[in-house]
Write a protein that holds these residues in place. Structure first.
Motif, PDB file in Angstrom:
ATOM      1  N   PRO A  16       0.872  -1.215   0.099  1.00 38.94           N
ATOM      2  CA  PRO A  16       0.037   0.076   0.095  1.00 38.94           C
ATOM      3  C   PRO A  16       0.867   1.351  -0.116  1.00 38.94           C
ATOM      4  O   PRO A  16       2.070   1.155   0.215  1.00 38.94           O
ATOM      5  N   MET A  17       0.178   2.438  -0.325  1.00 37.45           N
ATOM      6  CA  MET A  17       0.781   3.559  -0.283  1.00 37.45           C
ATOM      7  C   MET A  17       1.447   3.840   1.319  1.00 37.45           C
ATOM      8  O   MET A  17       0.778   3.630   2.265  1.00 37.45           O
ATOM      9  N   VAL A  18       2.543   4.634   1.352  1.00 40.52           N
ATOM     10  CA  VAL A  18       3.186   4.916   2.761  1.00 40.52           C
ATOM     11  C   VAL A  18       3.370   6.524   2.652  1.00 40.52           C
ATOM     12  O   VAL A  18       3.662   7.024   1.688  1.00 40.52           O
ATOM     13  N   ASN A  19       2.863   6.726   3.669  1.00 46.65           N
ATOM     14  CA  ASN A  19       2.874   8.455   3.887  1.00 46.65           C
ATOM     15  C   ASN A  19       3.357   8.647   5.095  1.00 46.65           C
ATOM     16  O   ASN A  19       2.876   8.573   6.355  1.00 46.65           O
ATOM     17  N   VAL A  20       4.620   9.736   5.237  1.00 46.32           N
ATOM     18  CA  VAL A  20       5.028  10.005   6.831  1.00 46.32           C
ATOM     19  C   VAL A  20       4.874  11.538   6.478  1.00 46.32           C
ATOM     20  O   VAL A  20       5.656  12.195   5.576  1.00 46.32           O
ATOM     21  N   GLN A  21       3.938  12.143   7.507  1.00 43.07           N
ATOM     22  CA  GLN A  21       3.848  13.651   7.401  1.00 43.07           C
ATOM     23  C   GLN A  21       4.781  14.232   8.334  1.00 43.07           C
ATOM     24  O   GLN A  21       5.547  13.623   9.175  1.00 43.07           O
ATOM     25  N   ALA A  22       4.929  15.664   8.022  1.00 42.30           N
ATOM     26  CA  ALA A  22       5.879  16.497   8.847  1.00 42.30           C
ATOM     27  C   ALA A  22       5.155  16.765   9.949  1.00 42.30           C
ATOM     28  O   ALA A  22       4.186  16.655  10.246  1.00 42.30           O
ATOM     29  N   ASN A  23       6.070  16.863  10.943  1.00 37.45           N
ATOM     30  CA  ASN A  23       5.489  17.390  12.563  1.00 37.45           C
ATOM     31  C   ASN A  23       5.533  18.772  12.324  1.00 37.45           C
ATOM     32  O   ASN A  23       6.551  19.394  12.582  1.00 37.45           O
ATOM     33  N   PRO A  24       4.432  19.518  12.372  1.00 35.58           N
ATOM     34  CA  PRO A  24       4.417  21.003  12.399  1.00 35.58           C
ATOM     35  C   PRO A  24       5.068  21.520  13.585  1.00 35.58           C
ATOM     36  O   PRO A  24       5.232  22.537  13.808  1.00 35.58           O
ATOM     37  N   ALA A  25       5.338  20.908  14.857  1.00 36.54           N
ATOM     38  CA  ALA A  25       5.777  21.376  16.034  1.00 36.54           C
ATOM     39  C   ALA A  25       7.251  21.104  15.777  1.00 36.54           C
ATOM     40  O   ALA A  25       7.965  21.445  17.059  1.00 36.54           O
ATOM     41  N   ALA A  26       7.838  20.574  15.226  1.00 35.87           N
ATOM     42  CA  ALA A  26       9.274  20.328  14.829  1.00 35.87           C
ATOM     43  C   ALA A  26       9.726  20.465  13.551  1.00 35.87           C
ATOM     44  O   ALA A  26      10.390  19.729  12.882  1.00 35.87           O
ATOM     45  N   PRO A  27      10.039  22.059  13.348  1.00 34.56           N
ATOM     46  CA  PRO A  27      10.636  22.521  12.224  1.00 34.56           C
ATOM     47  C   PRO A  27      12.012  21.995  12.020  1.00 34.56           C
ATOM     48  O   PRO A  27      12.556  21.774  12.990  1.00 34.56           O
ATOM     49  N   PRO A  28      12.538  21.796  10.861  1.00 36.84           N
ATOM     50  CA  PRO A  28      11.974  22.118   9.531  1.00 36.84           C
ATOM     51  C   PRO A  28      10.950  20.772   9.236  1.00 36.84           C
ATOM     52  O   PRO A  28      11.334  19.937   9.543  1.00 36.84           O
ATOM     53  N   GLY A  29      10.101  21.146   8.672  1.00 40.60           N
ATOM     54  CA  GLY A  29       9.025  20.256   7.745  1.00 40.60           C
ATOM     55  C   GLY A  29       9.878  19.282   6.996  1.00 40.60           C
ATOM     56  O   GLY A  29      10.262  19.605   6.010  1.00 40.60           O
ATOM     57  N   ARG A  30       9.789  17.845   7.348  1.00 41.70           N
ATOM     58  CA  ARG A  30      10.422  16.965   6.299  1.00 41.70           C
ATOM     59  C   ARG A  30       9.094  16.015   6.119  1.00 41.70           C
ATOM     60  O   ARG A  30       8.787  15.215   7.207  1.00 41.70           O
ATOM     61  N   GLU A  31       8.958  15.540   5.035  1.00 40.11           N
ATOM     62  CA  GLU A  31       7.988  14.129   4.901  1.00 40.11           C
ATOM     63  C   GLU A  31       8.270  13.410   3.529  1.00 40.11           C
ATOM     64  O   GLU A  31       8.999  13.761   2.876  1.00 40.11           O
ATOM     65  N   GLY A  32       7.603  12.424   3.432  1.00 40.11           N
ATOM     66  CA  GLY A  32       7.901  11.413   2.331  1.00 40.11           C
ATOM     67  C   GLY A  32       6.686  10.529   2.035  1.00 40.11           C
ATOM     68  O   GLY A  32       5.785  10.309   2.912  1.00 40.11           O
ATOM     69  N   ILE A  33       6.779  10.013   0.771  1.00 41.62           N
ATOM     70  CA  ILE A  33       5.570   9.072   0.517  1.00 41.62           C
ATOM     71  C   ILE A  33       5.939   8.246  -0.541  1.00 41.62           C
ATOM     72  O   ILE A  33       6.916   8.432  -1.375  1.00 41.62           O
ATOM     73  N   ILE A  34       5.546   7.064  -0.570  1.00 44.67           N
ATOM     74  CA  ILE A  34       5.854   5.856  -1.699  1.00 44.67           C
ATOM     75  C   ILE A  34       4.341   5.755  -2.016  1.00 44.67           C
ATOM     76  O   ILE A  34       3.615   5.197  -1.566  1.00 44.67           O
ATOM     77  N   LEU A  35       4.356   5.851  -3.610  1.00 46.73           N
ATOM     78  CA  LEU A  35       3.175   5.532  -4.290  1.00 46.73           C
ATOM     79  C   LEU A  35       3.358   4.417  -4.999  1.00 46.73           C
ATOM     80  O   LEU A  35       4.216   4.552  -6.012  1.00 46.73           O
ATOM     81  N   PRO A  36       2.695   3.342  -4.838  1.00 47.91           N
ATOM     82  CA  PRO A  36       2.870   2.254  -5.942  1.00 47.91           C
ATOM     83  C   PRO A  36       2.186   2.623  -7.141  1.00 47.91           C
ATOM     84  O   PRO A  36       1.088   3.223  -7.315  1.00 47.91           O
ATOM     85  N   VAL A  37       2.848   2.304  -8.240  1.00 44.80           N
ATOM     86  CA  VAL A  37       2.328   2.582  -9.664  1.00 44.80           C
ATOM     87  C   VAL A  37       2.534   1.172 -10.402  1.00 44.80           C
ATOM     88  O   VAL A  37       2.939   0.416  -9.896  1.00 44.80           O
ATOM     89  N   GLU A  38       2.027   1.393 -11.779  1.00 49.18           N
ATOM     90  CA  GLU A  38       2.113   0.048 -12.506  1.00 49.18           C
ATOM     91  C   GLU A  38       3.463  -0.518 -12.730  1.00 49.18           C
ATOM     92  O   GLU A  38       4.690   0.261 -12.397  1.00 49.18           O
ATOM     93  N   ASP A  39       3.359  -1.934 -13.298  1.00 49.25           N
ATOM     94  CA  ASP A  39       4.552  -2.789 -13.598  1.00 49.25           C
ATOM     95  C   ASP A  39       5.388  -2.699 -12.290  1.00 49.25           C
ATOM     96  O   ASP A  39       6.676  -2.880 -12.455  1.00 49.25           O
ATOM     97  N   GLY A  40       4.827  -2.975 -11.236  1.00 48.76           N
ATOM     98  CA  GLY A  40       5.703  -3.073  -9.925  1.00 48.76           C
ATOM     99  C   GLY A  40       6.787  -2.144  -9.270  1.00 48.76           C
ATOM    100  O   GLY A  40       7.690  -2.478  -9.059  1.00 48.76           O
ATOM    101  N   ARG A  41       6.439  -0.811  -9.660  1.00 52.05           N
ATOM    102  CA  ARG A  41       7.278   0.297  -9.379  1.00 52.05           C
ATOM    103  C   ARG A  41       6.452   1.304  -8.240  1.00 52.05           C
ATOM    104  O   ARG A  41       5.482   1.214  -8.163  1.00 52.05           O
ATOM    105  N   TRP A  42       7.467   1.940  -7.552  1.00 55.51           N
ATOM    106  CA  TRP A  42       7.171   2.880  -6.658  1.00 55.51           C
ATOM    107  C   TRP A  42       7.757   4.438  -7.013  1.00 55.51           C
ATOM    108  O   TRP A  42       8.724   4.209  -7.577  1.00 55.51           O
ATOM    109  N   ILE A  43       6.906   5.077  -7.020  1.00 56.27           N
ATOM    110  CA  ILE A  43       7.427   6.623  -6.994  1.00 56.27           C
ATOM    111  C   ILE A  43       7.500   7.157  -5.465  1.00 56.27           C
ATOM    112  O   ILE A  43       6.633   7.272  -4.653  1.00 56.27           O
ATOM    113  N   VAL A  44       8.790   7.363  -5.211  1.00 52.59           N
ATOM    114  CA  VAL A  44       9.081   7.820  -3.902  1.00 52.59           C
ATOM    115  C   VAL A  44       9.296   9.477  -3.777  1.00 52.59           C
ATOM    116  O   VAL A  44      10.171   9.797  -4.706  1.00 52.59           O
ATOM    117  N   THR A  45       8.742  10.362  -3.081  1.00 59.41           N
ATOM    118  CA  THR A  45       8.909  11.483  -3.138  1.00 59.41           C
ATOM    119  C   THR A  45       9.114  12.087  -1.681  1.00 59.41           C
ATOM    120  O   THR A  45       8.255  11.707  -1.060  1.00 59.41           O
TER     121      THR A  45
END
Length: 179
Positions: A16-45
């Motif tokens: 499944p998709m994985v999403n780690v959100q930034a903690n607004p109380a702990a700057p700087p904000g850092r976050e990431g996401i894994i999006l499953p896409v076609e052909d067994g690939r992930w787009i990681v941002t």
């Protein structure tokens, strides 16, 4: 806000998709996401605010992911096969141009998509706004004006949070930072 994106061969099928959100109380904000896409690939941002931006360095990509509030994304990509290099984006300013207010519309002039409104991609509705803002050919003044009516709700959602910060928000008479 800065973004860094890379495609991977998904080491785990049907994950499944994985999403780690930034903690607004702990700057700087850092976050990431894994999006499953076609052909067994992930787009990681990965993304970060000023002072916590990811870079385009492929060697630093996993380390940045491991340093998020939860290291799950870094742990998942640590042994995954990268399929691309790292692509970065820093074009996160909100821009809105109110062409419907022009007194004299040039003949043959059509405005579509990001030329009408462009938002920080973190909000995920840029294509929707671009499609709704499109007024093909716009042969009459009312047709041209309708392109501006499609944008306000999405625009208000996108800038509602960013206008509190020093984010760049420009367009159509609203007061706020970056104007």
């Amino acid at each position: 806000m800065a973004y860094a994106t890379r495609a991977y061969r998904a080491p785990v099928p049907d994950f499944p998709m994985v999403n780690v959100q930034a903690n607004p109380a702990a700057p700087p904000g850092r976050e990431g996401i894994i999006l499953p896409v076609e052909d067994g690939r992930w787009i990681v941002t990965l993304s970060g605010t000023r002072g916590g931006e990811p870079t385009g360095d492929p060697e630093a990509f996993t380390d940045f992911a491991l340093g998020l509030g939860d290291p799950v994304i870094g742990e998942l990509i640590r042994d995954a096969e990268p399929l691309t290099g790292v692509v970065t984006n820093r074009s996160t300013a909100h821009r809105r141009r109110c062409f419907e207010k022009l007194r004299h519309w040039p003949d043959g002039f059509t405005v579509i998509g990001d030329a009408v409104a462009g938002c920080n991609p973190v909000y995920g509705h840029g294509i929707t706004v671009a499609r709704r803002a499109h007024s093909p050919c716009a042969p009459t003044r009312p047709g041209r004006a309708s392109s501006g009516r499609a944008v306000p709700a999405a625009w208000d959602l996108a800038i509602g949070q960013d206008i509190r910060s020093d984010a760049s928000v420009t367009g159509c008479g609203r007061a706020g930072p970056g104007r």
